[in-house]
Design a protein around this motif. Structure first.
Motif, mmCIF file in Angstrom:
data_model
loop_
_atom_site.group_PDB
_atom_site.id
_atom_site.type_symbol
_atom_site.label_atom_id
_atom_site.label_comp_id
_atom_site.label_asym_id
_atom_site.label_seq_id
_atom_site.Cartn_x
_atom_site.Cartn_y
_atom_site.Cartn_z
ATOM 1 N N TRP A 1 -14.701 -6.472 8.327
ATOM 2 C CA TRP A 1 -14.045 -5.712 7.267
ATOM 3 C C TRP A 1 -13.284 -6.610 6.301
ATOM 4 O O TRP A 1 -13.240 -6.345 5.100
ATOM 5 C CB TRP A 1 -13.105 -4.665 7.876
ATOM 6 C CG TRP A 1 -13.851 -3.453 8.335
ATOM 7 C CD1 TRP A 1 -14.318 -3.201 9.591
ATOM 8 C CD2 TRP A 1 -14.262 -2.345 7.531
ATOM 9 N NE1 TRP A 1 -14.987 -2.001 9.624
ATOM 10 C CE2 TRP A 1 -14.966 -1.443 8.371
ATOM 11 C CE3 TRP A 1 -14.105 -2.011 6.186
ATOM 12 C CZ2 TRP A 1 -15.507 -0.249 7.906
ATOM 13 C CZ3 TRP A 1 -14.637 -0.815 5.720
ATOM 14 C CH2 TRP A 1 -15.327 0.051 6.572
ATOM 15 N N SER A 2 -12.696 -7.685 6.805
ATOM 16 C CA SER A 2 -11.901 -8.541 5.921
ATOM 17 C C SER A 2 -12.769 -9.440 5.041
ATOM 18 O O SER A 2 -12.450 -9.652 3.861
ATOM 19 C CB SER A 2 -10.929 -9.393 6.742
ATOM 20 O OG SER A 2 -11.616 -10.207 7.673
ATOM 21 N N PRO B 1 -16.007 -8.932 3.830
ATOM 22 C CA PRO B 1 -16.538 -8.195 2.675
ATOM 23 C C PRO B 1 -15.458 -7.830 1.659
ATOM 24 O O PRO B 1 -15.700 -7.856 0.446
ATOM 25 C CB PRO B 1 -17.151 -6.940 3.310
ATOM 26 C CG PRO B 1 -17.515 -7.359 4.687
ATOM 27 C CD PRO B 1 -16.416 -8.307 5.095
ATOM 28 N N ALA B 2 -14.256 -7.486 2.154
ATOM 29 C CA ALA B 2 -13.161 -7.159 1.236
ATOM 30 C C ALA B 2 -12.789 -8.365 0.389
ATOM 31 O O ALA B 2 -12.489 -8.240 -0.805
ATOM 32 C CB ALA B 2 -11.946 -6.672 2.026
ATOM 33 N N THR C 1 -14.065 -3.569 -1.202
ATOM 34 C CA THR C 1 -14.613 -2.387 -0.541
ATOM 35 C C THR C 1 -15.250 -1.403 -1.515
ATOM 36 O O THR C 1 -15.888 -0.439 -1.091
ATOM 37 C CB THR C 1 -13.505 -1.664 0.249
ATOM 38 O OG1 THR C 1 -12.387 -1.417 -0.624
ATOM 39 C CG2 THR C 1 -13.042 -2.504 1.428
ATOM 40 N N ILE D 1 -18.829 -1.070 -0.817
ATOM 41 C CA ILE D 1 -19.146 -0.220 0.331
ATOM 42 C C ILE D 1 -19.196 1.244 -0.104
ATOM 43 O O ILE D 1 -20.103 1.987 0.280
ATOM 44 C CB ILE D 1 -18.106 -0.428 1.450
ATOM 45 C CG1 ILE D 1 -18.135 -1.878 1.940
ATOM 46 C CG2 ILE D 1 -18.359 0.538 2.605
ATOM 47 C CD1 ILE D 1 -17.084 -2.199 2.984
ATOM 48 N N ARG D 2 -18.237 1.658 -0.911
ATOM 49 C CA ARG D 2 -18.235 3.047 -1.394
ATOM 50 C C ARG D 2 -19.481 3.349 -2.215
ATOM 51 O O ARG D 2 -20.062 4.435 -2.111
ATOM 52 C CB ARG D 2 -16.973 3.297 -2.221
ATOM 53 C CG ARG D 2 -15.687 3.303 -1.406
ATOM 54 C CD ARG D 2 -14.531 3.872 -2.213
ATOM 55 N NE ARG D 2 -14.214 3.034 -3.363
ATOM 56 C CZ ARG D 2 -13.350 2.019 -3.334
ATOM 57 N NH1 ARG D 2 -12.736 1.712 -2.193
ATOM 58 N NH2 ARG D 2 -13.092 1.313 -4.415
ATOM 59 N N SER E 1 -21.994 -4.361 3.060
ATOM 60 C CA SER E 1 -21.698 -2.963 3.379
ATOM 61 C C SER E 1 -22.261 -2.585 4.741
ATOM 62 O O SER E 1 -21.601 -1.915 5.543
ATOM 63 C CB SER E 1 -22.281 -2.040 2.304
ATOM 64 O OG SER E 1 -21.747 -2.322 1.038
ATOM 65 N N ALA F 1 -20.228 -3.543 7.763
ATOM 66 C CA ALA F 1 -18.995 -2.780 7.948
ATOM 67 C C ALA F 1 -19.252 -1.545 8.811
ATOM 68 O O ALA F 1 -18.436 -1.190 9.677
ATOM 69 C CB ALA F 1 -18.419 -2.377 6.593
ATOM 70 N N ARG G 1 -11.380 -6.117 -6.571
ATOM 71 C CA ARG G 1 -10.613 -5.903 -5.343
ATOM 72 C C ARG G 1 -9.374 -5.068 -5.642
ATOM 73 O O ARG G 1 -8.753 -5.215 -6.686
ATOM 74 C CB ARG G 1 -10.222 -7.245 -4.723
ATOM 75 C CG ARG G 1 -11.424 -8.086 -4.328
ATOM 76 C CD ARG G 1 -11.047 -9.512 -3.999
ATOM 77 N NE ARG G 1 -12.233 -10.344 -3.858
ATOM 78 C CZ ARG G 1 -12.893 -10.884 -4.863
ATOM 79 N NH1 ARG G 1 -12.474 -10.681 -6.108
ATOM 80 N NH2 ARG G 1 -13.957 -11.621 -4.658
ATOM 81 N N ASP H 1 -8.287 -3.821 -0.178
ATOM 82 C CA ASP H 1 -8.974 -5.073 0.150
ATOM 83 C C ASP H 1 -7.983 -6.152 0.574
ATOM 84 O O ASP H 1 -8.176 -6.839 1.587
ATOM 85 C CB ASP H 1 -9.780 -5.555 -1.058
ATOM 86 C CG ASP H 1 -10.790 -4.523 -1.518
ATOM 87 O OD1 ASP H 1 -11.385 -3.864 -0.655
ATOM 88 O OD2 ASP H 1 -10.970 -4.372 -2.742
ATOM 89 N N LEU I 1 -6.534 -5.454 4.031
ATOM 90 C CA LEU I 1 -7.442 -5.827 5.119
ATOM 91 C C LEU I 1 -7.432 -7.335 5.356
ATOM 92 O O LEU I 1 -7.387 -7.798 6.506
ATOM 93 C CB LEU I 1 -8.861 -5.358 4.790
ATOM 94 C CG LEU I 1 -9.108 -3.843 4.816
ATOM 95 C CD1 LEU I 1 -10.484 -3.521 4.254
ATOM 96 C CD2 LEU I 1 -8.972 -3.306 6.235
#
Length: 428
Positions: free
Chosen positions: A61-62, A64-65, A70, A73-74, A206, A209, A369, A373, A376
């Protein structure tokens, strides 16, 4: 012919990028298994696996952020929500397979277990051909390379299995071999969701995650059920406090290697990308022999068998990986992608952009970001710094010169792969 939107030069760039990421994945994945040597220092295999998965969760998670935010990802969730389920399923398979590898390393050692579970590449070839049109219209030479490479890998695995069974107690060697082979089967099946995601156009940052939700959930269930309940697990975690940092760091290192493997699978396919990343067997061999001295004091014949088996498997993987994708085969990839698009009603522009290593016209703006982000990234950094302060050096005999040299090579791969991914695809 190649689809008009994907020129030959672009295809070549993506192929080169995929090959480079495959080799980078091998270096980092090989290093990530080194912390599992703590199993021999009194830490439960289940605890080792759980702590590595927690480190994996933080990294998945960190990173990709930090890299793209993120928002990407959305965007991917909006375009292809069905892939969330596939990502979680793949994570569950990985958690079980990773636990198997811990037991395998305990019973037969790192340098022998590595090549055995790398039969996952054989399954990757099969699934790539059967489900996703890989190697179709590839030409006779490429088929010979793939089949010949598969036979070499099988021969290497057989030699290593024979070596381990002849050098250890029958009960332990058999159990270790079975654990390693089961891990390979589970990992080989795990590549089906990988390929579905990338043919559909999802960004690897994504996908991982969602993947890690399945990882952590399944690993928690395994730890609680195998360990005897929450109280027993808590006691084991407290006893493992000196090793917390090292094991979670192993998970973090694994994520970097896996990210490179994801990009390799996306741009050269699972039938080529997975064998390339399975060069981790040679890195595992180097870590096991040079850093941990696994074969110290053994006879020269055993050394020859282990090295020979690993080189056979590496040669097979190389033959498969070098059978590069031609335009005709890539058209068949496009057909498989269109089939996935129609099955799940995904936007055609999103799918095509993903195949080309580009972003959909309105998707590139998602790279910014936000506060989430940075939160995280800050949380993950804080956890690792805190654990590093509490960490204790392992009471093991290590060759520090070899360790430093291997780490330096890993950093070179990190820099080269990261720069290439940014230049060619902006991490898509």
């Amino acid at each position: 012919m190649i689809p008009q939107s994907l020129e030959a030069s672009r295809l070549k760039s993506l192929q080169t990028l995929g090959v480079l990421c495959g080799f980078g994945a091998g270096a980092w994945l090989g290093a990530a298994e080194a912390p599992t040597k703590f199993v021999q220092a009194g830490v439960s295999p289940i605890v080792v696996s759980l702590l590595m998965v927690i480190g994996v969760f933080l990294a998945r998670w960190s990173l990709p952020a930090l890299i793209r935010g993120t928002g990407q990802i959305r965007l991917d969730v909006r375009e292809a929500p069905h892939l969330i389920v596939w990502g979680v399923l793949a994570g569950c398979l990985w958690a079980v397979a990773n636990t198997m590898t811990i037991f395998a390393i305990r019973d037969i050692g790192l340098s022998i277990a590595f090549p055995l579970w790398n039969i996952n590449s054989l399954l990757g070839i099969f699934w790539g051909f059967a489900l996703f049109n890989e190697l179709r219209d590839a030409g006779r030479l490429r088929w010979v390379s793939v089949i010949g490479g598969a036979l070499l890998m099988f021969a290497g695995a057989t030699l290593l299995a024979f070596t381990s069974s002849g050098q250890m107690a029958a009960e332990h060697s058999t159990r270790g071999i079975l654990a390693a082979l089961c891990a390979g089967i589970l990992w080989g099946t795990m590549y089906i969701p990988y390929r579905k995601a990338y043919l559909t156009g999802m960004n690897p940052l994504s996908f991982v995650a969602f993947f890690t939700i399945g990882e952590l959930g399944m690993m928690t269930v395994l730890a609680l059920s195998y360990g005897g309940g929450p109280s027993v697990l808590k006691h084991e975690l407290l006893n493992a406090r000196p090793a917390l940092f090292w094991l979670m760091l192993g998970g973090f290192v694994w994520v970097i290697g896996d990210l490179f493997q994801q990009y390799a699978a996306k741009y050269v396919g699972i039938s080529r990308g997975i064998p390339l990343s399975n060069s981790n067997q040679l890195w595992g061999l180097l870590w096991g022999i040079l850093v941990f001295g696994e074969l110290r004091g053994r006879g020269s014949w055993l050394h020859a068998q282990v090295i020979g088996g690993s080189l056979l498997m590496a040669a097979g993987a190389g033959a498969i990986a070098l059978s590069t994708v031609r335009g005709k085969e890539h058209v068949r990839w496009d057909e498989a992608a269109q089939r996935e698009r129609q099955r799940y009603d995904v936007d055609a522009n999103y799918v095509q952009a993903g195949l080309e290593g580009k972003f959909k016209a309105d998707g590139d703006s998602q790279s910014g970001r936000n506060w989430l982000d940075w939160l995280l990234v800050t949380l993950a950094t804080t956890v690792f710094v805190w654990l590093a302060v509490l960490a204790r050096a392992p009471k093991m005999t290590l060759n520090w010169n070899a360790l430093i040299a291997l780490c330096a090579v890993m950093l070179i791969f990190l820099a080269c792969c990261g720069a290439a991914l940014w230049k060619v695809t902006r991490f898509n």
